[in-house]
Design an enzyme around this catalytic site. Structure first.
Site, mmCIF file in Angstrom:
data_model
loop_
_atom_site.group_PDB
_atom_site.id
_atom_site.type_symbol
_atom_site.label_atom_id
_atom_site.label_comp_id
_atom_site.label_asym_id
_atom_site.label_seq_id
_atom_site.Cartn_x
_atom_site.Cartn_y
_atom_site.Cartn_z
ATOM 1 N N GLU A 140 12.514 7.616 16.771
ATOM 2 C CA GLU A 140 12.045 6.501 17.390
ATOM 3 C C GLU A 140 12.949 6.422 18.853
ATOM 4 O OE1 GLU A 140 12.561 1.367 17.240
ATOM 5 O OE2 GLU A 140 13.529 2.568 15.850
ATOM 6 N N GLU B 182 13.398 -7.279 23.844
ATOM 7 C CA GLU B 182 13.894 -7.582 22.492
ATOM 8 C C GLU B 182 15.086 -8.614 22.738
ATOM 9 O OE1 GLU B 182 14.365 -3.893 19.489
ATOM 10 O OE2 GLU B 182 16.044 -3.793 21.089
#
Length: 456
Positions: A150, A232
């Site tokens: 990721e 986020e």
């Protein structure tokens, strides 16, 4: 970090038919898992409130973005964020966008041309990061949890937050300076945090992925499955906006001209475990400027990017005595364009020791599941004499496959795994220690993990 729980939930919903493919309409999304496709399915925008039950709404921009219009989050900053509202191209839990050509293996010739850009707007309040999330898997996966790498690229952040793991270095890429962070949560998380925040970015995917490979955190054989850009938020988040987003061959960039081919490298100062390379400089006429060089090393049939340099020299360490290697160099510009590889130089290391006494290796199983496991840390403890390299070998049980390794490089031959240090962690003083980790798959229901680690 954030995806493990939501991925499990979405996987169940997909399997039961309770989670449908994104609809075409829905200009405002307030549903926890709400999503919609835009531009005739080219991209998907998702609300993705995976880590909280507080309200969040996003106003979808059909031309290629969204704005967070409501965000009531208030989460502790030492834990996971509340959500990841994002726009993406590719495959995300069985929903694949149109025309992305993903999954695509990172060794494919077209991979080097994949480009993405984003433009963002940030509010002055709240605690959040603005980040790309780029996923890789050892297989051409279109659903379920990716288990390779990721890649997170933080354009900006506000508040006392940090990526998964710990900082392992700094690097100049895509026209900026970045902190490099690494952690493993069942898959490798490599985060690049820009030291000087920016509201826009335009780069080739390989710009950051090649760096992750050179650090031992990713593999060229893995598949890119999706490219996502969003935020986020931990606290608040209203006003965060993706103004525009693109992904494809050529993307929205203006510099598509690769640097010139570097000069043929020469080798000097070769010992039993190291060699120093020098080469003629490349030039860049595309406008983004020369960013550095990637060093390619071939041993047998295995080609690796073993490091990078911002100068025209590089010292490769941790080599095996009396072994022949071939080296080539590629130049990289600020937009991520790669030059053709230089002509090769062949280097044979000297025979003899140089390892500096005995060492030991001990392994800890961090986590294991029905068809895989993570071994971390494998701790290498040096003997009484300093050394410049180390090698750990162990037998891999039948049917097991290593899917990722970090802080080291490895080869597999005849069921034996040979792990070697990277350029930055080969030197060990008396009684010094260093560690690495790896992830592996195994036959379903098999409970074995490797044993019998030997250090040399």
């Amino acid at each position: 970090m954030r995806h493990a729980h939501i991925y499990l939930i979405i996987g169940v919903l997909l399997a039961t038919g309770l989670f449908a493919a994104p609809a075409q309409a829905a200009p405002v999304l307030c549903e926890k898992w709400g999503s919609t496709s835009i531009q005739s399915g080219r991209y998907v925008v998702m609300n993705n409130v995976w880590g909280a039950d507080t309200a969040q709404c996003i106003d979808v921009n059909q031309s290629g973005g969204f704005t967070v219009t409501q965000s009531a989050h208030s989460k502790p900053t030492n834990g996971a964020p509340a959500s990841y509202p994002a726009i993406y191209a590719g495959c995300h839990y069985a929903t694949c966008t149109t025309g992305s050509n993903l999954p695509m293996q990172a060794s494919a010739s077209a991979f080097g041309s994949l480009r993405t850009s984003v433009s963002m707007t940030y509010p002055s309040s709240g605690t959040w990061d603005a980040a790309y999330d780029i996923w890789f898997d050892p297989t051409p996966r279109t659903d379920g949890q990716n288990t390779g790498a990721e890649i997170m690229i933080w354009l900006n952040r506000q508040g006392s937050i940090q990526p998964v793991g710990s900082q392992v270095g700094t690097v100049n890429l895509a026209g900026g300076s970045w902190q490099v962070w690494f952690g493993n949560i069942g898959w490798n998380v490599i985060s690049y945090v820009r030291t000087s925040p920016t509201s826009s970015l335009d780069f080739t995917i390989n710009t950051f992925y090649a760096d992750a490979i050179s650090r031992g955190y990713a593999q060229r054989s893995w598949y890119l499955t999706s490219v996502q850009a969003g935020f986020e938020p931990w606290v608040g988040g209203a006003g965060l906006a993706v103004n525009s987003f693109s992904f494809g061959t050529g993307g929205g960039g203006t510099d598509t001209t690769a640097p010139s081919t570097p000069g043929t490298p020469t080798a000097s100062g070769t010992t039993s475990t190291s060699t120093t390379l020098r080469w003629g400089a490349s030039t860049d006429t595309g406008g983004s400027g020369l960013a550095g060089y990637d060093i390619l090393r071939t041993a047998g049939d295995v080609v690796q990017r073993v490091g990078s340099s911002t100068t025209t020299s590089f010292t490769d360490t941790g080599l095996s005595p009396a072994t022949t290697y071939r080296y080539q160099v590629q130049a990289r510009d600020g937009a991520g364009n790669l030059s053709p590889a230089s002509a090769a130089v062949t280097v044979t290391t000297l025979s003899g020791g140089g390892n500096g006494g005995a060492c030991t290796a001990t392994a800890t199983t961090q986590t294991a599941w029905n068809n895989g496991y993570v071994i971390q840390p494998v701790t290498v403890t040096n003997g009484s004499a300093a050394r410049t390299s180390w090698t750990v070998t162990f037998p891999l049980p039948s049917g097991h496959t290593i899917t990722g390794i970090w802080n080291a490089s490895y080869t597999v031959s005849g069921g034996t795994v040979t792990v070697r240090n990277l350029a930055h962690n080969g030197n060990l003083g008396p009684n010094g220690t260093v560690s690495f980790g790896y992830q592996a798959s195994r036959p379903n229901g098999n409970t074995q993990v490797p044993t019998g680690y030997t250090c040399a």
